[in-house]
Design an enzyme around this catalytic site. Structure first.
Site, PDB file in Angstrom:
ATOM      1  N   HIS A 191      23.521  29.664 -27.270  1.00  0.00           N
ATOM      2  CA  HIS A 191      22.880  30.945 -26.979  1.00  0.00           C
ATOM      3  C   HIS A 191      23.440  32.001 -27.915  1.00  0.00           C
ATOM      4  CE1 HIS A 191      26.382  30.346 -24.408  1.00  0.00           C
ATOM      5  NE2 HIS A 191      26.596  31.648 -24.504  1.00  0.00           N
ATOM      6  N   ILE A 192      22.589  32.958 -28.253  1.00  0.00           N
ATOM      7  CA  ILE A 192      22.997  34.084 -29.097  1.00  0.00           C
ATOM      8  C   ILE A 192      23.103  35.312 -28.208  1.00  0.00           C
ATOM      9  CG2 ILE A 192      22.457  35.497 -31.115  1.00  0.00           C
ATOM     10  CD1 ILE A 192      20.574  33.265 -32.071  1.00  0.00           C
ATOM     11  N   HIS A 193      24.281  35.953 -28.220  1.00  0.00           N
ATOM     12  CA  HIS A 193      24.442  37.222 -27.513  1.00  0.00           C
ATOM     13  C   HIS A 193      23.865  38.325 -28.414  1.00  0.00           C
ATOM     14  CE1 HIS A 193      27.577  35.885 -24.492  1.00  0.00           C
ATOM     15  NE2 HIS A 193      27.695  34.912 -25.382  1.00  0.00           N
ATOM     16  N   GLN A 200      33.411  29.684 -25.749  1.00  0.00           N
ATOM     17  CA  GLN A 200      32.123  29.299 -25.151  1.00  0.00           C
ATOM     18  C   GLN A 200      32.332  28.820 -23.710  1.00  0.00           C
ATOM     19  OE1 GLN A 200      29.950  26.393 -27.453  1.00  0.00           O
ATOM     20  NE2 GLN A 200      28.128  26.541 -26.154  1.00  0.00           N
ATOM     21  N   ASN A 246      29.380  32.109 -29.465  1.00  0.00           N
ATOM     22  CA  ASN A 246      30.662  31.470 -29.178  1.00  0.00           C
ATOM     23  C   ASN A 246      30.477  29.965 -29.280  1.00  0.00           C
ATOM     24  OD1 ASN A 246      31.796  33.985 -28.659  1.00  0.00           O
ATOM     25  ND2 ASN A 246      31.217  33.914 -26.505  1.00  0.00           N
ATOM     26  N   VAL A 304      29.287  28.430 -21.508  1.00  0.00           N
ATOM     27  CA  VAL A 304      28.099  27.655 -21.151  1.00  0.00           C
ATOM     28  C   VAL A 304      27.719  26.795 -22.351  1.00  0.00           C
ATOM     29  CG1 VAL A 304      25.700  27.747 -20.389  1.00  0.00           C
ATOM     30  CG2 VAL A 304      27.324  29.493 -19.587  1.00  0.00           C
ATOM     31  N   ASP A 352      22.162  39.246 -19.642  1.00  0.00           N
ATOM     32  CA  ASP A 352      23.432  38.634 -19.244  1.00  0.00           C
ATOM     33  C   ASP A 352      23.811  39.152 -17.852  1.00  0.00           C
ATOM     34  OD1 ASP A 352      26.003  37.289 -21.050  1.00  0.00           O
ATOM     35  OD2 ASP A 352      26.423  38.136 -19.078  1.00  0.00           O
TER      36      ASP A 352
HETATM   37  P1  5GP Z   1      29.543  32.189 -23.618  1.00  0.00           P
HETATM   38  O1  5GP Z   1      30.967  32.575 -23.328  1.00  0.00           O
HETATM   39  O2  5GP Z   1      29.241  30.760 -23.242  1.00  0.00           O
HETATM   40  O3  5GP Z   1      29.115  32.555 -25.011  1.00  0.00           O
HETATM   41  O4  5GP Z   1      28.680  33.152 -22.701  1.00  0.00           O
HETATM   42  C1  5GP Z   1      28.055  32.790 -21.534  1.00  0.00           C
HETATM   43  C2  5GP Z   1      27.418  34.048 -21.010  1.00  0.00           C
HETATM   44  O5  5GP Z   1      26.504  33.672 -19.992  1.00  0.00           O
HETATM   45  C3  5GP Z   1      28.408  35.036 -20.386  1.00  0.00           C
HETATM   46  O6  5GP Z   1      28.283  36.298 -21.033  1.00  0.00           O
HETATM   47  C4  5GP Z   1      27.995  35.096 -18.922  1.00  0.00           C
HETATM   48  O7  5GP Z   1      28.095  36.387 -18.380  1.00  0.00           O
HETATM   49  C5  5GP Z   1      26.548  34.614 -18.948  1.00  0.00           C
HETATM   50  N1  5GP Z   1      26.131  33.909 -17.749  1.00  0.00           N
HETATM   51  C6  5GP Z   1      26.800  32.898 -17.130  1.00  0.00           C
HETATM   52  N2  5GP Z   1      26.109  32.466 -16.057  1.00  0.00           N
HETATM   53  C7  5GP Z   1      24.975  33.215 -16.008  1.00  0.00           C
HETATM   54  C8  5GP Z   1      23.861  33.236 -15.118  1.00  0.00           C
HETATM   55  O8  5GP Z   1      23.767  32.479 -14.148  1.00  0.00           O
HETATM   56  N3  5GP Z   1      22.887  34.140 -15.387  1.00  0.00           N
HETATM   57  C9  5GP Z   1      22.947  34.983 -16.453  1.00  0.00           C
HETATM   58  N4  5GP Z   1      21.929  35.830 -16.611  1.00  0.00           N
HETATM   59  N5  5GP Z   1      23.981  34.990 -17.314  1.00  0.00           N
HETATM   60  C10 5GP Z   1      24.981  34.122 -17.087  1.00  0.00           C
END
Ligand code: 5GP
Length: 106
Positions: free
Chosen positions: A100-102, A94, A87, A96, A32
């Site tokens: 995706h799984i964190h 969410q 998320n 993105v 991340d």
């Molecule tokens: P969400 O809130 O959608 O579950 O999490 C999206 C995650 O993607 C966030 O933790 C954010 O830091 C990560 N993220 C967003 N853009 C990028 C990127 O361009 N590269 C990487 N490696 N992570 C990203």
């Protein structure tokens, strides 16, 4: 339908760079960009499914594949425990819209 590529599809296609930890035919795993802990990985399917609400029965194997990968990734990162988070939707935090799984651990 929104046909715009997500940031994760751009990473999968090498249009933009990322720190890739693991890749196979079904998914990619990256660090991340804004880690919340020592280890903060994102396990991302190559298939651009927007949210958990968009899953269909044909995605069972793919989702199972990613679940089985989690402990392997954690062990490779020397974690003896970890948190996972998915998320879902804007109100679920969410950002993105490509599933995706964190995987988070110290
Ligand atoms: P969400 O809130 O959608 O579950 O999490 C999206 C995650 O993607 C966030 O933790 C954010 O830091 C990560 N993220 C967003 N853009 C990028 C990127 O361009 N590269 C990487 N490696 N992570 C990203």
């Amino acid at each position: 339908m929104n046909t715009e590529k997500t940031i994760f599809s751009k990473i999968i296609e090498r249009d933009i760079p990322a720190d890739i930890v693991y890749e196979d035919d079904k998914c990619i795993v990256i660090n991340d960009i804004n880690p919340k802990a020592r280890v903060h990985l994102l396990v991302i399917p190559k298939k651009p499914i927007p949210t958990l609400f968009d899953l269909s029965p044909e995605d069972k194997d793919l989702m199972g594949h990613m679940m089985l990968l989690l402990p392997q990734l954690a062990q490779a990162q020397k974690l003896d425990g970890f948190k996972t988070q998915i998320n879902t939707g804007e109100s679920g935090g969410q950002e993105v819209f490509h599933i995706h799984i964190h995987l988070i651990g110290e």
